[in-house]
Design an enzyme around this catalytic site. Structure first.
Site, PDB file in Angstrom:
ATOM      1  CE1 TYR A 165       4.817  -0.540  -3.813  1.00  0.00           C
ATOM      2  CE2 TYR A 165       6.584  -1.909  -4.668  1.00  0.00           C
ATOM      3  CZ  TYR A 165       5.539  -1.721  -3.788  1.00  0.00           C
ATOM      4  OH  TYR A 165       5.219  -2.709  -2.883  1.00  0.00           O
ATOM      5  CE  LYS A 169       6.817  -0.527  -0.710  1.00  0.00           C
ATOM      6  NZ  LYS A 169       6.099  -0.245   0.562  1.00  0.00           N
TER       7      LYS A 169
HETATM    8  N1  LIG Z   1       1.340  -7.736  -1.337  1.00  0.00           N
HETATM    9  C1  LIG Z   1       2.624  -7.938  -1.598  1.00  0.00           C
HETATM   10  O1  LIG Z   1       3.037  -9.004  -2.101  1.00  0.00           O
HETATM   11  C2  LIG Z   1       3.620  -6.865  -1.293  1.00  0.00           C
HETATM   12  C3  LIG Z   1       4.924  -7.015  -1.807  1.00  0.00           C
HETATM   13  C4  LIG Z   1       5.882  -6.053  -1.488  1.00  0.00           C
HETATM   14  C5  LIG Z   1       5.541  -4.976  -0.667  1.00  0.00           C
HETATM   15  N2  LIG Z   1       4.260  -4.848  -0.209  1.00  0.00           N
HETATM   16  C6  LIG Z   1       3.953  -3.688   0.627  1.00  0.00           C
HETATM   17  O2  LIG Z   1       3.195  -4.093   1.750  1.00  0.00           O
HETATM   18  C7  LIG Z   1       2.289  -3.041   2.109  1.00  0.00           C
HETATM   19  C8  LIG Z   1       0.848  -3.562   2.173  1.00  0.00           C
HETATM   20  O3  LIG Z   1       0.472  -4.041   0.900  1.00  0.00           O
HETATM   21  P1  LIG Z   1      -0.880  -4.859   0.657  1.00  0.00           P
HETATM   22  O4  LIG Z   1      -0.580  -5.818  -0.444  1.00  0.00           O
HETATM   23  O5  LIG Z   1      -1.435  -5.343   1.943  1.00  0.00           O
HETATM   24  O6  LIG Z   1      -1.801  -3.686   0.041  1.00  0.00           O
HETATM   25  P2  LIG Z   1      -3.387  -3.387   0.168  1.00  0.00           P
HETATM   26  O7  LIG Z   1      -3.713  -2.597  -1.037  1.00  0.00           O
HETATM   27  O8  LIG Z   1      -4.125  -4.665   0.416  1.00  0.00           O
HETATM   28  O9  LIG Z   1      -3.490  -2.482   1.465  1.00  0.00           O
HETATM   29  C9  LIG Z   1      -2.931  -1.206   1.514  1.00  0.00           C
HETATM   30  C10 LIG Z   1      -3.726  -0.367   2.478  1.00  0.00           C
HETATM   31  O10 LIG Z   1      -3.117   0.932   2.562  1.00  0.00           O
HETATM   32  C11 LIG Z   1      -4.158   1.903   2.639  1.00  0.00           C
HETATM   33  N3  LIG Z   1      -3.670   3.208   2.171  1.00  0.00           N
HETATM   34  C12 LIG Z   1      -3.301   3.546   0.907  1.00  0.00           C
HETATM   35  N4  LIG Z   1      -2.943   4.830   0.845  1.00  0.00           N
HETATM   36  C13 LIG Z   1      -3.079   5.334   2.092  1.00  0.00           C
HETATM   37  C14 LIG Z   1      -2.844   6.605   2.656  1.00  0.00           C
HETATM   38  N5  LIG Z   1      -2.425   7.647   1.908  1.00  0.00           N
HETATM   39  N6  LIG Z   1      -3.059   6.771   3.980  1.00  0.00           N
HETATM   40  C15 LIG Z   1      -3.471   5.725   4.749  1.00  0.00           C
HETATM   41  N7  LIG Z   1      -3.743   4.502   4.261  1.00  0.00           N
HETATM   42  C16 LIG Z   1      -3.531   4.297   2.945  1.00  0.00           C
HETATM   43  C17 LIG Z   1      -5.246   1.357   1.725  1.00  0.00           C
HETATM   44  O11 LIG Z   1      -6.512   1.951   2.019  1.00  0.00           O
HETATM   45  C18 LIG Z   1      -5.180  -0.133   2.040  1.00  0.00           C
HETATM   46  O12 LIG Z   1      -6.073  -0.474   3.074  1.00  0.00           O
HETATM   47  C19 LIG Z   1       2.494  -1.925   1.065  1.00  0.00           C
HETATM   48  O13 LIG Z   1       3.418  -0.981   1.548  1.00  0.00           O
HETATM   49  C20 LIG Z   1       3.098  -2.665  -0.097  1.00  0.00           C
HETATM   50  O14 LIG Z   1       3.851  -1.814  -0.925  1.00  0.00           O
HETATM   51  C21 LIG Z   1       3.296  -5.762  -0.514  1.00  0.00           C
END
Ligand SMILES: NC(=O)c1ccc[n+]([C@@H]2O[C@H](COP(=O)([O-])OP(=O)(O)OC[C@H]3O[C@@H](n4cnc5c(N)ncnc54)[C@H](O)[C@@H]3O)[C@@H](O)[C@H]2O)c1
Length: 307
Positions: A165, A169
């Site tokens: 990851y 990133k």
């Molecule tokens: N939640 C946090 O605190 C946090 C922190 C750092 C980074 N992020 C990043 O923010 C983004 C969103 O995270 P989140 O927490 O909302 O996650 P989440 O799991 O709630 O949502 C992720 C979405 O991506 C979709 N997805 C996964 N693989 C896919 C693919 N191959 N093709 C199309 N869609 C796909 C999933 O179906 C899901 O709806 C991610 O990139 C995550 O790495 C989140």
């Protein structure tokens, strides 16, 4: 509606859940036509379904907005193409893309399988490339250019149990900076958000997180996709909802020239490097110690409460 994105066409990958869903809804509320692109998978990328993308499209339409769904895997080139084509075929343009789709496959580096590494890099890093490439090809030719918005993480600095990851990133930061570098002349901006929000992805993080609701990330995303931010490019912003921070730009800090014959020997480096350019402070190790201490205290408190 305040209309920060009035008349624009925006695609949001990962738009079916969490942070992406918040951004898709906010873009529509700000007047954009929205492609909700989501493969509808579990947190580790299994069991695809078109339901989550369809549900967000229905929500946008019920509120009077315009949206279409694409339920493919963003790591595939043809899906990046389909996402952009959905906007261009339906509304004639693609003004912005927010690449929010993501998965986690957590494992210590020495136990991580090739498949766990490749899968995470494919969804995150290649999943940005597929969409950026297709969008940039249209944006560079259309009047008004466009905006590319990537989603990195504070974990790009380092991660103990998610090297896959973290590597993806970090790659997203470099990919986005390269897009900004190459596309500025075409009026295309490219920036990243490193978000923190309470979603299914963050709920098992074993230390205290500074994070609010997934919807809290949307205002910064909308701003970066809007005309008001057209001159902002190659930036990385942390966003926790209540706090936004800008990251430094990578640059050399200090240098040392070779004395003997113009090239270094190992001995000269060993003699001079520590006292001249030295090495840089590593705040990540202090963070790790703080987190380990917090986790140990939490565990001790839980054990005390249970006894
Ligand atoms: N939640 C946090 O605190 C946090 C922190 C750092 C980074 N992020 C990043 O923010 C983004 C969103 O995270 P989140 O927490 O909302 O996650 P989440 O799991 O709630 O949502 C992720 C979405 O991506 C979709 N997805 C996964 N693989 C896919 C693919 N191959 N093709 C199309 N869609 C796909 C999933 O179906 C899901 O709806 C991610 O990139 C995550 O790495 C989140």
């Amino acid at each position: 509606m305040s209309g920060h994105l009035e008349g624009k066409s925006i695609a949001v990958t990962g738009g079916g859940n969490g942070i992406g869903r918040g951004i898709a809804l906010a873009c529509a509320a700000e007047g954009a036509n929205v492609v909700v692109a989501d493969y509808g998978v579990s947190m580790d990328g299994q069991d695809p379904s078109s339901e989550v993308a369809d549900a967000v499209v229905a929500e946008i339409r019920a509120a009077g907005g315009n949206a279409v769904a694409v339920a493919g895997d963003v790591s595939k080139m043809e899906v990046g193409q389909q996402i952009v084509a959905a906007a261009v075929d339906t509304w004639g343009r693609i003004d912005g893309v927010a690449c929010v789709a993501g998965i986690v496959r957590e494992r210590m580096l020495f136990n991580m399988s090739e498949e766990e590494f490749d899968h995470v890099v494919a969804v995150h890093l290649k999943g940005h490339f597929t969409v950026y490439k297709a969008a940039a090809a249209v944006m560079r030719k259309q009047e008004g250019g466009g905006s590319l918005l990537g989603f990195t993480s504070g974990a790009f600095v380092a991660s103990t149990a998610q090297a896959n990851y973290s590597a993806a990133k970090g790659g997203i930061v470099s990919l986005t900076r390269s897009a900004a570098f190459a596309l500025r002349r075409y009026g295309v901006s490219a920036n990243c958000i490193a978000p923190a929000a309470m979603t299914r992805m963050s709920e098992n993080v074993p230390f205290e997180m500074e994070a609010g609701a997934p919807e809290d990330i949307a205002p910064l995303a909308v701003y970066l996709l809007s005309d008001g931010a057209r001159d902002i490019t190659a930036q990385i912003y942390t966003c926790t909802g209540r706090r936004i921070a800008v990251w430094n730009q990578p640059a050399e800090l200090r240098h040392l020239w070779a004395q003997q014959d113009g090239v270094f020997t190992v001995d000269e480096i060993a003699d001079r490097l520590p006292a001249t350019i030295g090495d840089e402070e590593m705040p990540m190790f202090a963070d790790l110690e703080r987190r380990m201490k917090e986790m140990a205290e939490k565990k001790a408190a839980e054990e005390a409460a249970a006894s």
